[in-house]
Design an enzyme around this catalytic site. Structure first.
Site, PDB file in Angstrom:
ATOM      1  CG  HIS A  90      -0.467   0.074   2.407  1.00  0.00           C
ATOM      2  ND1 HIS A  90      -0.047   1.218   3.068  1.00  0.00           N
ATOM      3  CD2 HIS A  90      -0.212  -0.972   3.403  1.00  0.00           C
ATOM      4  CE1 HIS A  90       0.716   0.954   4.340  1.00  0.00           C
ATOM      5  NE2 HIS A  90       0.629  -0.294   4.445  1.00  0.00           N
ATOM      6  CG  ASP A  92      -2.933   3.896   2.735  1.00  0.00           C
ATOM      7  OD1 ASP A  92      -2.619   3.008   2.378  1.00  0.00           O
ATOM      8  OD2 ASP A  92      -3.543   4.044   3.841  1.00  0.00           O
ATOM      9  CG  ASP A 123       3.179   0.399   7.510  1.00  0.00           C
ATOM     10  OD1 ASP A 123       2.656  -0.257   6.746  1.00  0.00           O
ATOM     11  OD2 ASP A 123       2.554   0.784   8.618  1.00  0.00           O
ATOM     12  CD  GLU A 156      -2.890  -1.394   5.972  1.00  0.00           C
ATOM     13  OE1 GLU A 156      -2.999  -2.199   6.812  1.00  0.00           O
ATOM     14  OE2 GLU A 156      -2.171  -0.386   6.082  1.00  0.00           O
ATOM     15  CG  HIS A 423       1.506   2.523  12.387  1.00  0.00           C
ATOM     16  ND1 HIS A 423       0.079   2.350  12.645  1.00  0.00           N
ATOM     17  CD2 HIS A 423       1.743   2.284  11.148  1.00  0.00           C
ATOM     18  CE1 HIS A 423      -0.243   1.518  11.748  1.00  0.00           C
ATOM     19  NE2 HIS A 423       0.813   1.538  10.828  1.00  0.00           N
TER      20      HIS A 423
END
Length: 451
Positions: A90, A92, A123, A156, A423
Protein backbone atom coordinates in the site's frame (compact mmCIF):
# COMPACT_ATOMS: atom_id res chain seq x y z
CA UNK A 1 24.43 -12.96 1.58
CA UNK A 2 26.00 -15.62 -0.65
CA UNK A 3 26.77 -14.39 -4.12
CA UNK A 4 24.34 -15.23 -6.89
CA UNK A 5 23.26 -13.32 -10.00
CA UNK A 6 19.89 -12.30 -8.58
CA UNK A 7 21.49 -10.97 -5.40
CA UNK A 8 24.18 -9.16 -7.36
CA UNK A 9 21.53 -7.47 -9.51
CA UNK A 10 19.55 -6.35 -6.48
CA UNK A 11 22.69 -4.92 -4.91
CA UNK A 12 23.47 -2.99 -8.09
CA UNK A 13 19.90 -1.65 -8.22
CA UNK A 14 19.83 -0.47 -4.60
CA UNK A 15 20.90 3.16 -5.32
CA UNK A 16 18.07 3.44 -7.84
CA UNK A 17 15.69 1.95 -5.29
CA UNK A 18 16.72 4.55 -2.72
CA UNK A 19 16.09 7.38 -5.18
CA UNK A 20 12.68 5.96 -6.06
CA UNK A 21 11.74 5.48 -2.42
CA UNK A 22 12.68 9.11 -1.80
CA UNK A 23 10.31 10.19 -4.58
CA UNK A 24 7.49 8.06 -3.19
CA UNK A 25 8.03 9.11 0.44
CA UNK A 26 7.80 12.75 -0.64
CA UNK A 27 4.08 12.33 -1.32
CA UNK A 28 2.05 13.11 1.81
CA UNK A 29 -0.29 10.28 0.93
CA UNK A 30 -2.37 10.08 4.11
CA UNK A 31 -5.85 8.92 3.09
CA UNK A 32 -7.54 11.31 5.50
CA UNK A 33 -8.49 14.17 3.22
CA UNK A 34 -9.61 16.34 6.12
CA UNK A 35 -5.94 16.50 7.12
CA UNK A 36 -3.99 16.08 3.88
CA UNK A 37 -4.75 17.07 0.27
CA UNK A 38 -6.28 14.40 -1.92
CA UNK A 39 -3.77 15.44 -4.60
CA UNK A 40 -0.91 13.98 -2.52
CA UNK A 41 -2.50 10.52 -2.55
CA UNK A 42 -3.39 10.84 -6.22
CA UNK A 43 0.20 11.81 -6.97
CA UNK A 44 1.50 8.71 -5.21
CA UNK A 45 -0.99 6.51 -7.06
CA UNK A 46 0.11 7.91 -10.39
CA UNK A 47 3.77 7.39 -9.42
CA UNK A 48 3.09 3.69 -8.80
CA UNK A 49 1.12 3.38 -12.04
CA UNK A 50 3.97 4.96 -14.03
CA UNK A 51 6.49 2.63 -12.36
CA UNK A 52 4.45 -0.41 -13.37
CA UNK A 53 4.13 0.82 -16.96
CA UNK A 54 7.90 1.30 -17.09
CA UNK A 55 8.31 -2.38 -16.14
CA UNK A 56 6.11 -3.49 -19.07
CA UNK A 57 2.97 -4.14 -17.03
CA UNK A 58 -0.22 -4.13 -19.08
CA UNK A 59 -3.76 -3.23 -18.05
CA UNK A 60 -2.32 -0.70 -15.60
CA UNK A 61 -5.21 1.16 -13.98
CA UNK A 62 -5.78 3.62 -11.17
CA UNK A 63 -8.96 2.25 -9.62
CA UNK A 64 -11.51 4.46 -7.88
CA UNK A 65 -12.59 2.43 -4.85
CA UNK A 66 -15.86 2.83 -2.90
CA UNK A 67 -14.27 4.71 0.04
CA UNK A 68 -13.19 7.56 -2.23
CA UNK A 69 -9.54 6.52 -2.52
CA UNK A 70 -7.54 4.94 -5.32
CA UNK A 71 -5.73 1.63 -5.70
CA UNK A 72 -3.27 0.85 -8.49
CA UNK A 73 -3.41 -2.38 -10.49
CA UNK A 74 -1.12 -3.85 -13.11
CA UNK A 75 -0.55 -7.20 -14.84
CA UNK A 76 2.76 -8.58 -16.10
CA UNK A 77 2.24 -11.63 -18.35
CA UNK A 78 4.58 -14.57 -17.81
CA UNK A 79 5.23 -17.69 -19.88
CA UNK A 80 2.24 -19.53 -21.30
CA UNK A 81 0.64 -21.76 -18.70
CA UNK A 82 2.52 -20.15 -15.83
CA UNK A 83 1.11 -19.74 -12.34
CA UNK A 84 -0.18 -16.33 -11.25
CA UNK A 85 1.16 -14.49 -8.21
CA UNK A 86 -0.42 -11.37 -6.74
CA UNK A 87 1.98 -8.93 -5.06
CA UNK A 88 0.39 -6.51 -2.59
CA UNK A 89 1.58 -3.32 -0.93
CA UNK A 90 0.00 0.00 0.00
CA UNK A 91 1.18 3.50 -0.79
CA UNK A 92 -0.91 5.34 1.79
CA UNK A 93 0.72 6.13 5.12
CA UNK A 94 -0.09 7.05 8.68
CA UNK A 95 -0.07 10.76 9.58
CA UNK A 96 3.38 11.86 10.76
CA UNK A 97 2.06 12.82 14.22
CA UNK A 98 4.15 15.67 15.66
CA UNK A 99 6.43 16.68 12.81
CA UNK A 100 8.63 18.66 15.21
CA UNK A 101 9.44 15.40 17.03
CA UNK A 102 11.05 13.93 13.92
CA UNK A 103 14.83 14.25 13.74
CA UNK A 104 14.50 14.90 10.00
CA UNK A 105 11.40 15.87 7.97
CA UNK A 106 8.94 12.94 7.80
CA UNK A 107 8.31 13.26 4.07
CA UNK A 108 11.97 13.58 3.12
CA UNK A 109 13.90 10.30 2.92
CA UNK A 110 17.07 10.79 4.97
CA UNK A 111 19.95 8.38 5.57
CA UNK A 112 21.19 8.21 9.14
CA UNK A 113 23.12 5.54 11.05
CA UNK A 114 22.73 3.05 8.22
CA UNK A 115 18.94 3.39 7.93
CA UNK A 116 16.63 5.39 5.66
CA UNK A 117 14.16 7.55 7.58
CA UNK A 118 10.78 8.82 6.38
CA UNK A 119 7.07 8.20 6.80
CA UNK A 120 6.17 5.09 4.81
CA UNK A 121 9.80 4.03 4.29
CA UNK A 122 8.94 0.64 5.78
CA UNK A 123 5.13 0.76 5.95
CA UNK A 124 4.55 0.31 3.13
CA UNK A 125 6.10 2.39 0.35
CA UNK A 126 9.21 0.31 0.89
CA UNK A 127 7.04 -2.70 0.05
CA UNK A 128 6.23 -1.19 -3.34
CA UNK A 129 9.95 -0.75 -4.02
CA UNK A 130 10.65 -4.31 -2.81
CA UNK A 131 8.26 -5.72 -5.41
CA UNK A 132 9.85 -3.61 -8.15
CA UNK A 133 13.38 -4.67 -7.16
CA UNK A 134 12.48 -8.36 -7.17
CA UNK A 135 10.89 -8.17 -10.60
CA UNK A 136 13.78 -6.17 -12.07
CA UNK A 137 16.27 -8.72 -10.73
CA UNK A 138 14.36 -11.55 -12.39
CA UNK A 139 14.01 -9.68 -15.67
CA UNK A 140 17.79 -9.19 -15.71
CA UNK A 141 18.40 -12.89 -15.03
CA UNK A 142 16.30 -14.93 -17.41
CA UNK A 143 12.91 -13.32 -17.02
CA UNK A 144 9.92 -13.45 -14.68
CA UNK A 145 8.71 -17.08 -14.63
CA UNK A 146 5.14 -16.42 -13.45
CA UNK A 147 2.26 -14.14 -14.30
CA UNK A 148 2.39 -11.23 -11.88
CA UNK A 149 -0.42 -9.03 -10.68
CA UNK A 150 0.43 -6.03 -8.52
CA UNK A 151 -2.09 -4.18 -6.38
CA UNK A 152 -1.08 -1.08 -4.41
CA UNK A 153 -3.78 0.03 -1.99
CA UNK A 154 -4.55 3.65 -1.18
CA UNK A 155 -6.33 3.49 2.18
CA UNK A 156 -5.00 0.52 4.15
CA UNK A 157 -4.02 2.67 7.12
CA UNK A 158 -7.49 4.18 7.41
CA UNK A 159 -9.26 0.80 7.54
CA UNK A 160 -12.12 2.14 5.41
CA UNK A 161 -12.28 -0.95 3.20
CA UNK A 162 -12.18 0.61 -0.26
CA UNK A 163 -10.08 -2.09 -1.91
CA UNK A 164 -11.92 -4.87 -0.07
CA UNK A 165 -15.26 -3.68 -1.44
CA UNK A 166 -13.77 -3.20 -4.92
CA UNK A 167 -12.32 -6.72 -4.90
CA UNK A 168 -15.68 -8.16 -3.86
CA UNK A 169 -17.35 -6.32 -6.76
CA UNK A 170 -14.64 -7.43 -9.25
CA UNK A 171 -13.58 -10.88 -7.97
CA UNK A 172 -11.72 -11.82 -11.13
CA UNK A 173 -9.31 -8.89 -10.88
CA UNK A 174 -7.06 -10.14 -8.07
CA UNK A 175 -7.50 -13.90 -8.59
CA UNK A 176 -4.16 -15.68 -8.21
CA UNK A 177 -2.59 -19.00 -7.26
CA UNK A 178 -0.49 -17.36 -4.56
CA UNK A 179 -0.62 -13.96 -2.90
CA UNK A 180 2.42 -12.26 -1.35
CA UNK A 181 1.45 -9.49 1.04
CA UNK A 182 4.46 -7.18 1.36
CA UNK A 183 3.16 -5.42 4.46
CA UNK A 184 4.53 -7.45 7.38
CA UNK A 185 8.09 -7.76 8.66
CA UNK A 186 10.84 -9.89 10.11
CA UNK A 187 10.75 -10.66 13.82
CA UNK A 188 14.05 -8.80 14.06
CA UNK A 189 16.59 -7.51 11.55
CA UNK A 190 18.32 -10.43 9.89
CA UNK A 191 15.86 -13.13 11.01
CA UNK A 192 13.71 -14.20 8.03
CA UNK A 193 10.10 -14.40 9.10
CA UNK A 194 6.71 -15.03 7.58
CA UNK A 195 3.69 -13.72 9.40
CA UNK A 196 1.08 -16.43 9.74
CA UNK A 197 -1.61 -14.66 11.77
CA UNK A 198 -2.98 -11.14 11.96
CA UNK A 199 -5.27 -9.68 14.54
CA UNK A 200 -8.38 -8.04 13.18
CA UNK A 201 -9.44 -4.57 14.17
CA UNK A 202 -12.52 -2.55 14.93
CA UNK A 203 -12.69 1.14 15.75
CA UNK A 204 -15.53 2.91 17.53
CA UNK A 205 -16.13 6.57 18.25
CA UNK A 206 -17.91 7.04 21.59
CA UNK A 207 -19.55 10.29 22.70
CA UNK A 208 -20.97 11.04 26.14
CA UNK A 209 -23.31 13.96 26.83
CA UNK A 210 -24.54 15.03 30.26
CA UNK A 211 -25.49 18.72 30.08
CA UNK A 212 -26.90 21.22 27.63
CA UNK A 213 -23.67 23.19 27.95
CA UNK A 214 -20.58 23.59 30.11
CA UNK A 215 -21.12 24.88 33.65
CA UNK A 216 -19.02 26.84 36.15
CA UNK A 217 -17.28 24.17 38.24
CA UNK A 218 -17.46 26.29 41.38
CA UNK A 219 -21.18 26.91 41.11
CA UNK A 220 -22.29 23.48 39.85
CA UNK A 221 -19.36 21.10 40.41
CA UNK A 222 -20.08 18.26 42.81
CA UNK A 223 -23.60 17.61 41.63
CA UNK A 224 -23.59 18.34 37.90
CA UNK A 225 -22.54 15.21 35.97
CA UNK A 226 -19.19 15.70 34.25
CA UNK A 227 -19.14 14.13 30.76
CA UNK A 228 -15.35 13.92 30.69
CA UNK A 229 -15.28 12.12 34.05
CA UNK A 230 -17.96 9.74 32.77
CA UNK A 231 -15.90 9.03 29.67
CA UNK A 232 -12.82 8.34 31.79
CA UNK A 233 -14.84 5.82 33.84
CA UNK A 234 -16.03 4.09 30.68
CA UNK A 235 -12.55 3.87 29.18
CA UNK A 236 -11.09 2.59 32.44
CA UNK A 237 -13.66 -0.23 32.45
CA UNK A 238 -11.96 -1.65 29.35
CA UNK A 239 -8.93 -2.79 31.35
CA UNK A 240 -8.37 -5.06 34.34
CA UNK A 241 -6.05 -4.03 37.17
CA UNK A 242 -3.04 -5.55 35.36
CA UNK A 243 -3.91 -3.77 32.13
CA UNK A 244 -5.46 -6.78 30.37
CA UNK A 245 -8.28 -5.96 28.00
CA UNK A 246 -11.72 -6.62 29.49
CA UNK A 247 -14.63 -6.32 27.09
CA UNK A 248 -17.79 -7.98 28.37
CA UNK A 249 -18.40 -11.22 26.47
CA UNK A 250 -14.99 -11.27 24.74
CA UNK A 251 -12.79 -14.17 25.85
CA UNK A 252 -9.42 -12.79 27.00
CA UNK A 253 -7.47 -16.06 27.30
CA UNK A 254 -5.77 -17.65 24.32
CA UNK A 255 -2.18 -18.72 23.65
CA UNK A 256 0.40 -18.38 20.88
CA UNK A 257 2.04 -21.65 19.80
CA UNK A 258 4.83 -20.36 17.53
CA UNK A 259 7.92 -18.18 17.91
CA UNK A 260 8.18 -16.64 21.37
CA UNK A 261 9.00 -13.00 22.08
CA UNK A 262 11.53 -12.44 24.87
CA UNK A 263 10.16 -9.92 27.37
CA UNK A 264 13.38 -7.93 27.67
CA UNK A 265 13.71 -7.77 23.91
CA UNK A 266 10.13 -6.55 23.69
CA UNK A 267 10.88 -3.82 26.22
CA UNK A 268 13.78 -2.67 24.03
CA UNK A 269 11.76 -2.88 20.81
CA UNK A 270 8.84 -0.97 22.35
CA UNK A 271 11.20 1.49 24.08
CA UNK A 272 9.42 1.04 27.40
CA UNK A 273 10.73 3.50 29.98
CA UNK A 274 12.83 2.16 32.84
CA UNK A 275 10.73 1.11 35.78
CA UNK A 276 7.47 0.97 33.79
CA UNK A 277 5.87 -2.47 33.74
CA UNK A 278 4.29 -4.25 30.80
CA UNK A 279 0.54 -4.74 30.91
CA UNK A 280 -1.47 -7.95 30.78
CA UNK A 281 -0.52 -11.52 31.66
CA UNK A 282 0.73 -14.56 29.81
CA UNK A 283 3.69 -14.47 27.42
CA UNK A 284 4.39 -11.40 25.32
CA UNK A 285 3.46 -13.40 22.21
CA UNK A 286 0.13 -14.30 23.81
CA UNK A 287 -0.59 -10.66 24.54
CA UNK A 288 0.30 -9.13 21.18
CA UNK A 289 -0.59 -11.91 18.72
CA UNK A 290 -3.25 -14.13 20.27
CA UNK A 291 -5.41 -11.95 22.51
CA UNK A 292 -7.70 -8.94 22.13
CA UNK A 293 -6.18 -5.55 22.91
CA UNK A 294 -7.99 -2.26 23.39
CA UNK A 295 -6.32 1.11 22.80
CA UNK A 296 -7.70 4.61 23.34
CA UNK A 297 -6.52 6.37 20.19
CA UNK A 298 -7.70 9.86 21.03
CA UNK A 299 -9.92 11.96 23.25
CA UNK A 300 -11.74 15.18 22.40
CA UNK A 301 -11.67 17.40 25.49
CA UNK A 302 -10.30 20.82 26.38
CA UNK A 303 -6.49 21.05 26.22
CA UNK A 304 -4.69 22.02 29.42
CA UNK A 305 -3.57 25.30 27.93
CA UNK A 306 -6.58 27.59 27.87
CA UNK A 307 -8.83 25.33 29.94
CA UNK A 308 -11.50 27.06 32.01
CA UNK A 309 -12.96 25.98 35.41
CA UNK A 310 -15.92 24.21 33.83
CA UNK A 311 -17.90 21.02 34.21
CA UNK A 312 -17.77 19.45 30.75
CA UNK A 313 -21.06 18.83 28.98
CA UNK A 314 -19.69 16.51 26.28
CA UNK A 315 -16.64 14.36 25.64
CA UNK A 316 -15.75 11.75 23.06
CA UNK A 317 -13.02 9.25 22.28
CA UNK A 318 -11.84 6.98 19.48
CA UNK A 319 -11.31 3.41 20.68
CA UNK A 320 -9.53 0.62 18.80
CA UNK A 321 -9.95 -3.07 19.56
CA UNK A 322 -7.56 -5.62 18.05
CA UNK A 323 -9.11 -9.09 17.82
CA UNK A 324 -7.19 -12.37 17.36
CA UNK A 325 -7.87 -15.11 14.80
CA UNK A 326 -10.95 -17.07 15.74
CA UNK A 327 -12.87 -13.96 16.77
CA UNK A 328 -15.26 -12.31 14.33
CA UNK A 329 -14.49 -8.59 14.12
CA UNK A 330 -18.13 -7.64 13.57
CA UNK A 331 -19.18 -9.55 16.68
CA UNK A 332 -16.31 -8.01 18.65
CA UNK A 333 -17.47 -4.58 17.52
CA UNK A 334 -20.97 -5.29 18.85
CA UNK A 335 -19.53 -6.48 22.17
CA UNK A 336 -17.37 -3.37 22.47
CA UNK A 337 -20.33 -1.14 21.67
CA UNK A 338 -22.51 -2.92 24.25
CA UNK A 339 -19.73 -2.70 26.85
CA UNK A 340 -19.28 1.05 26.37
CA UNK A 341 -23.01 1.61 26.70
CA UNK A 342 -23.39 -0.68 29.73
CA UNK A 343 -20.52 0.94 31.62
CA UNK A 344 -21.54 4.56 31.07
CA UNK A 345 -22.31 5.93 34.56
CA UNK A 346 -24.96 8.26 35.96
CA UNK A 347 -27.48 7.70 33.18
CA UNK A 348 -25.36 9.82 30.86
CA UNK A 349 -26.33 9.76 27.19
CA UNK A 350 -23.91 7.70 25.14
CA UNK A 351 -23.57 7.32 21.38
CA UNK A 352 -21.24 4.93 19.57
CA UNK A 353 -20.31 4.94 15.91
CA UNK A 354 -18.34 2.29 14.02
CA UNK A 355 -15.45 3.92 12.17
CA UNK A 356 -13.51 1.02 10.65
CA UNK A 357 -13.27 -2.76 10.79
CA UNK A 358 -11.11 -5.61 9.50
CA UNK A 359 -11.22 -9.35 10.10
CA UNK A 360 -8.32 -11.34 11.62
CA UNK A 361 -6.37 -13.78 9.46
CA UNK A 362 -4.64 -17.16 9.81
CA UNK A 363 -2.55 -18.61 6.97
CA UNK A 364 -2.24 -22.24 5.88
CA UNK A 365 1.45 -22.91 6.50
CA UNK A 366 1.31 -26.41 4.98
CA UNK A 367 1.01 -25.10 1.41
CA UNK A 368 3.79 -25.62 -1.19
CA UNK A 369 4.37 -21.86 -1.41
CA UNK A 370 5.68 -21.88 2.17
CA UNK A 371 8.41 -24.36 1.21
CA UNK A 372 9.32 -22.23 -1.79
CA UNK A 373 9.57 -19.21 0.52
CA UNK A 374 11.63 -21.12 3.10
CA UNK A 375 14.12 -22.14 0.41
CA UNK A 376 14.35 -18.56 -0.86
CA UNK A 377 14.94 -17.16 2.62
CA UNK A 378 17.66 -19.73 3.28
CA UNK A 379 19.62 -18.28 0.34
CA UNK A 380 18.92 -14.61 1.09
CA UNK A 381 19.67 -15.09 4.82
CA UNK A 382 22.54 -17.62 4.98
CA UNK A 383 22.60 -19.65 8.16
CA UNK A 384 19.06 -18.69 9.17
CA UNK A 385 15.83 -20.70 9.05
CA UNK A 386 12.48 -19.16 8.19
CA UNK A 387 10.46 -18.42 11.33
CA UNK A 388 6.70 -18.18 11.83
CA UNK A 389 5.40 -15.21 13.82
CA UNK A 390 2.15 -13.41 14.42
CA UNK A 391 1.47 -9.74 13.96
CA UNK A 392 -0.64 -7.66 16.27
CA UNK A 393 -1.68 -5.28 13.52
CA UNK A 394 -4.36 -5.74 10.89
CA UNK A 395 -4.34 -6.01 7.11
CA UNK A 396 -8.10 -6.17 6.42
CA UNK A 397 -7.63 -7.16 2.79
CA UNK A 398 -6.10 -10.53 3.78
CA UNK A 399 -9.35 -12.03 4.95
CA UNK A 400 -11.19 -10.65 1.93
CA UNK A 401 -8.67 -12.31 -0.38
CA UNK A 402 -8.83 -15.57 1.59
CA UNK A 403 -12.62 -15.56 1.24
CA UNK A 404 -12.61 -14.66 -2.45
CA UNK A 405 -9.86 -17.10 -3.39
CA UNK A 406 -9.98 -20.01 -0.89
CA UNK A 407 -7.47 -22.06 -2.89
CA UNK A 408 -4.88 -19.29 -3.05
CA UNK A 409 -1.81 -19.55 -0.83
CA UNK A 410 -1.16 -16.35 1.13
CA UNK A 411 2.23 -15.35 2.52
CA UNK A 412 3.08 -12.21 4.48
CA UNK A 413 6.58 -10.73 4.42
CA UNK A 414 7.88 -7.20 4.54
CA UNK A 415 10.08 -4.48 5.95
CA UNK A 416 8.35 -3.58 9.21
CA UNK A 417 10.75 -5.14 11.73
CA UNK A 418 10.81 -3.63 15.24
CA UNK A 419 13.56 -1.08 14.58
CA UNK A 420 11.43 0.39 11.77
CA UNK A 421 9.13 2.01 14.36
CA UNK A 422 6.20 2.10 11.94
CA UNK A 423 3.35 4.48 12.81
CA UNK A 424 5.69 6.34 15.20
CA UNK A 425 7.95 9.33 14.71
CA UNK A 426 11.26 8.60 12.97
CA UNK A 427 9.97 5.61 11.00
CA UNK A 428 12.80 4.02 9.04
CA UNK A 429 13.74 1.09 6.84
CA UNK A 430 16.89 -1.01 6.83
CA UNK A 431 18.39 -0.97 3.33
CA UNK A 432 19.93 -4.37 4.08
CA UNK A 433 16.47 -5.77 4.79
CA UNK A 434 15.14 -4.20 1.60
CA UNK A 435 17.98 -5.85 -0.27
CA UNK A 436 17.58 -9.29 1.31
CA UNK A 437 13.81 -9.37 1.06
CA UNK A 438 13.89 -8.30 -2.58
CA UNK A 439 16.25 -11.21 -3.24
CA UNK A 440 13.93 -13.44 -1.22
CA UNK A 441 10.90 -12.45 -3.25
CA UNK A 442 12.70 -12.91 -6.56
CA UNK A 443 13.96 -16.36 -5.59
CA UNK A 444 10.56 -17.28 -4.21
CA UNK A 445 8.91 -16.48 -7.56
CA UNK A 446 11.50 -18.62 -9.31
CA UNK A 447 11.12 -21.50 -6.81
CA UNK A 448 7.35 -21.33 -6.93
CA UNK A 449 7.30 -21.43 -10.73
CA UNK A 450 9.48 -24.55 -10.70
CA UNK A 451 7.52 -26.32 -7.97
Amino acid sequence: MSSNPVAETVTALLPRAKAELAELVAFKSVADFAQFPRSESEGAANWVADALRAEDFVDVAVLDTPDGTQSVYGYLPGPEGAKTVLLYAHYDVQPPLDETAWTTPPFELTERDGRWYGRGAADCKGGVIMHLLALRALKANGGVPVNVKVIAEGSEEMGTGGLERYAEQHPELLAADTIVIGDAGNFRVGLPTVTTTLRGMTMLRVQIDTLQGNLHSGQFGGAAPDALAALIRVLDSLRAEDGSTTVDGLAPESHWAGLEYDEEQFRKDAKVLDGVGLIGDGSVADRIWARPAVTVLGIDCPPVVGATPSVQASARALVSLRVPPGVDAAEASKLLQAHLEAHTPWGARVQTEAVGQGQPFRADTTSPAYQAMADAMAVAYPGETMQYAGQGGSIPLCNTLASLYPRAEILLIGLSEPEAQIHAVNESVSPEELERLSVTEALFLRNYAAG
